[in-house]
Enzyme design. Structure first.
Site, PDB file in Angstrom:
ATOM      1  N   ARG A  96      30.324  37.830  29.953  1.00  0.00           N
ATOM      2  CA  ARG A  96      31.533  37.468  30.700  1.00  0.00           C
ATOM      3  C   ARG A  96      32.260  36.321  29.997  1.00  0.00           C
ATOM      4  NH1 ARG A  96      32.409  36.209  37.163  1.00  0.00           N
ATOM      5  NH2 ARG A  96      34.564  35.552  36.976  1.00  0.00           N
ATOM      6  N   CYS A 112      35.725  47.161  46.614  1.00  0.00           N
ATOM      7  CA  CYS A 112      36.184  45.857  46.151  1.00  0.00           C
ATOM      8  C   CYS A 112      36.237  44.921  47.353  1.00  0.00           C
ATOM      9  CB  CYS A 112      37.560  45.972  45.505  1.00  0.00           C
ATOM     10  SG  CYS A 112      38.175  44.412  44.820  1.00  0.00           S
ATOM     11  N   ASN A 131      32.244  45.866  38.625  1.00  0.00           N
ATOM     12  CA  ASN A 131      33.586  45.850  38.044  1.00  0.00           C
ATOM     13  C   ASN A 131      33.606  46.336  36.598  1.00  0.00           C
ATOM     14  OD1 ASN A 131      35.355  44.961  40.108  1.00  0.00           O
ATOM     15  ND2 ASN A 131      34.560  42.888  39.929  1.00  0.00           N
ATOM     16  N   TYR A 141      45.200  39.294  41.815  1.00  0.00           N
ATOM     17  CA  TYR A 141      45.043  39.627  40.396  1.00  0.00           C
ATOM     18  C   TYR A 141      46.389  39.908  39.726  1.00  0.00           C
ATOM     19  CZ  TYR A 141      39.969  39.790  40.631  1.00  0.00           C
ATOM     20  OH  TYR A 141      38.650  39.436  40.760  1.00  0.00           O
TER      21      TYR A 141
END
Length: 434
Positions: free
Chosen positions: A96, A171, A150, A251
């Site tokens: 990540r 989600c 994800n 987002y």
């Protein structure tokens, strides 16, 4: 399915697992889970031991006849399962960190589900999920796979295209929106109705009512909106929100406030405060709390994680599928003819009526003209990225990036892609076949 249910949790060592266990305990009367198999990989064995012990203490305190097993044997966990939940991170938080920081070197957004970072997460994740589906086809072919790994929409679409397993994407953003509205108006969630339209991490709320009365107009004047800990807190442009006539997912700040978000990411990364580093500190703190042998409930600190309420959404969906409830949930499902400007096999995020045979997507009344092009462009990128994940084609991966609205130079994208592929080499065997 019978009166006794088995749930397999892939990525059982996740910090989110206590929330999942809490949900199973709270819903036992209507959703009688008698076995929860928590499975992880060797690299996650230490976390699995800690969080698994907490899960067992939670069940013991409840007094319910639920058995929690911990295993590294995925096939044993899947055998005979009725529901499978995935909460994995291929490459762990180290990967990540690469997703978030490498793009910044090229002047591009670094984020784990959006842009180049999101594509790398998809390239690492999709082949592993498809391997899990192969095991499921053999060991529990009738089970539901509830995916909130994800990028959830892309992963779910890959499963639909390359597996026979029944899969639904989840989600936490929609449930977070309901909780925001519930707190804002001081009413229970059951009295609130929202219409969602778009893709995972790219949706807009085009209708909000409480007891049938519209609240959208007054909310369009808000510069805060619902948000999450994992997205920087830049304020919305009020003129944009009013013009859209819909409330964007947080987002979408990466698209609508691109310069501001990029600058904020670069500043944080320079100080060693990327989201991956922040999450690492939060997780370390959580697991220290989880180690307490006196702890037998989900700690409040878990809600500080960006994905809080994922597990609540997962248990609710399992319960509704099992009981043929017919309630409405916002899910990632195949488009069919819901959004007529997208392919039928595209996975979208919309309201669905949940039946025992699966979710039934509901018609979307309003999709603002101003968002259709963005949805279509991002879906084109997603479909190319899925193809790249399955085939291991570098050319297709580059083509996917060049179709993403956040990528502004194919030359820079190519250099970035080469660096990211090399850094992720251990997790991308499909790209490095001899």
């Amino acid at each position: 399915m019978g009166a006794k249910l088995k749930v397999a949790v892939i990525g059982g060592g996740s910090s989110y697992t206590p929330e999942l266990i809490e949900g199973f305990i709270a819903n036992y009367e209507s959703f009688p889970v008698t076995e929860i198999a928590l499975v992880d990989i060797e690299a996650g064995s230490h976390k699995l031991s800690i969080v698994g012990s907490l899960a067992q203490r939670m069940v013991e305190r409840s007094g319910l006849p639920i058995r929690v097993t911990l295993t590294m044997d995925r096939r044993a966990a899947l055998s005979g399962a009725h529901f499978v939940s995935t909460q994995m991170r291929i490459g762990l938080l180290e990967a990540r960190g690469w997703d978030e920081t490498i793009p910044l070197k090229y002047g591009m957004i670094g984020q784990e589900t959006t842009g180049a970072g999101g594509m790398m997460k998809a390239l690492r994740t999709i082949p592993v999920l498809l391997d899990i589906c192969k095991d499921m086809e053999e060991l529990c072919p009738d089970a539901w796979l509830l995916n909130f790994t994800n990028p959830a929409g892309m992963v779910t679409e890959a499963i639909h295209k390359h597996s026979s397993i029944k899969s639904i994407g989840l989600c936490n953003s929609p449930i977070a929106a309901y909780k925001w509205l519930s707190g804002l108006y001081d009413v229970p969630v059951e009295r609130i109705s929202c219409e969602f339209a778009g893709l995972n991490h790219l949706h807009w709320i085009s209708s909000i009512t409480i007891d049938g009365q519209s609240k959208l107009e007054e909310l369009l004047g808000s510069r805060s909106g619902y948000t999450a800990a994992n997205v920087p807190q830049s304020a919305w442009n009020e003129s944009l929100i009013k013009s859209l006539g819909a409330i964007p997912s947080y987002y979408l700040k990466y698209f609508y406030l691109h310069r501001e978000m990029l600058e904020e990411q670069q500043t944080l990364a320079a100080k060693g405060e990327s989201r991956a580093e922040t999450v690492k500190r939060l997780e370390d703190e959580l697991f220290e709390i989880y180690k307490n042998p006196e702890l037998a409930e989900k700690p409040k600190q878990l809600e500080q994680r960006g994905g809080a309420y994922y597990s609540e959404a997962a248990v609710k969906l399992m319960n509704s599928l099992y009981n043929d409830s017919g309630d409405i949930q916002t899910l990632n499902v195949s488009n069919g003819d819901i959004l007529d400007f997208l392919p039928e096999d595209a996975v979208i995020e919309v309201n669905c009526i949940v039946r025992k045979d699966g979710p039934v997507p509901q018609p979307v009344e309003t999709v603002p003209l101003a968002v259709k092009g963005l949805i279509h462009a991002v879906k084109t990128y997603e479909q190319l990225a899925i193809e790249a994940a399955v085939t291991g084609s570098r050319d297709t991966a580059l083509l996917a990036l060049t179709n993403h609205p956040l990528i502004d130079s194919v030359n820079a994208a190519e250099r970035m892609l080469d660096e990211m592929l090399e850094r992720n080499k251990a997790y991308l065997p499909q790209f490095f076949r001899s």
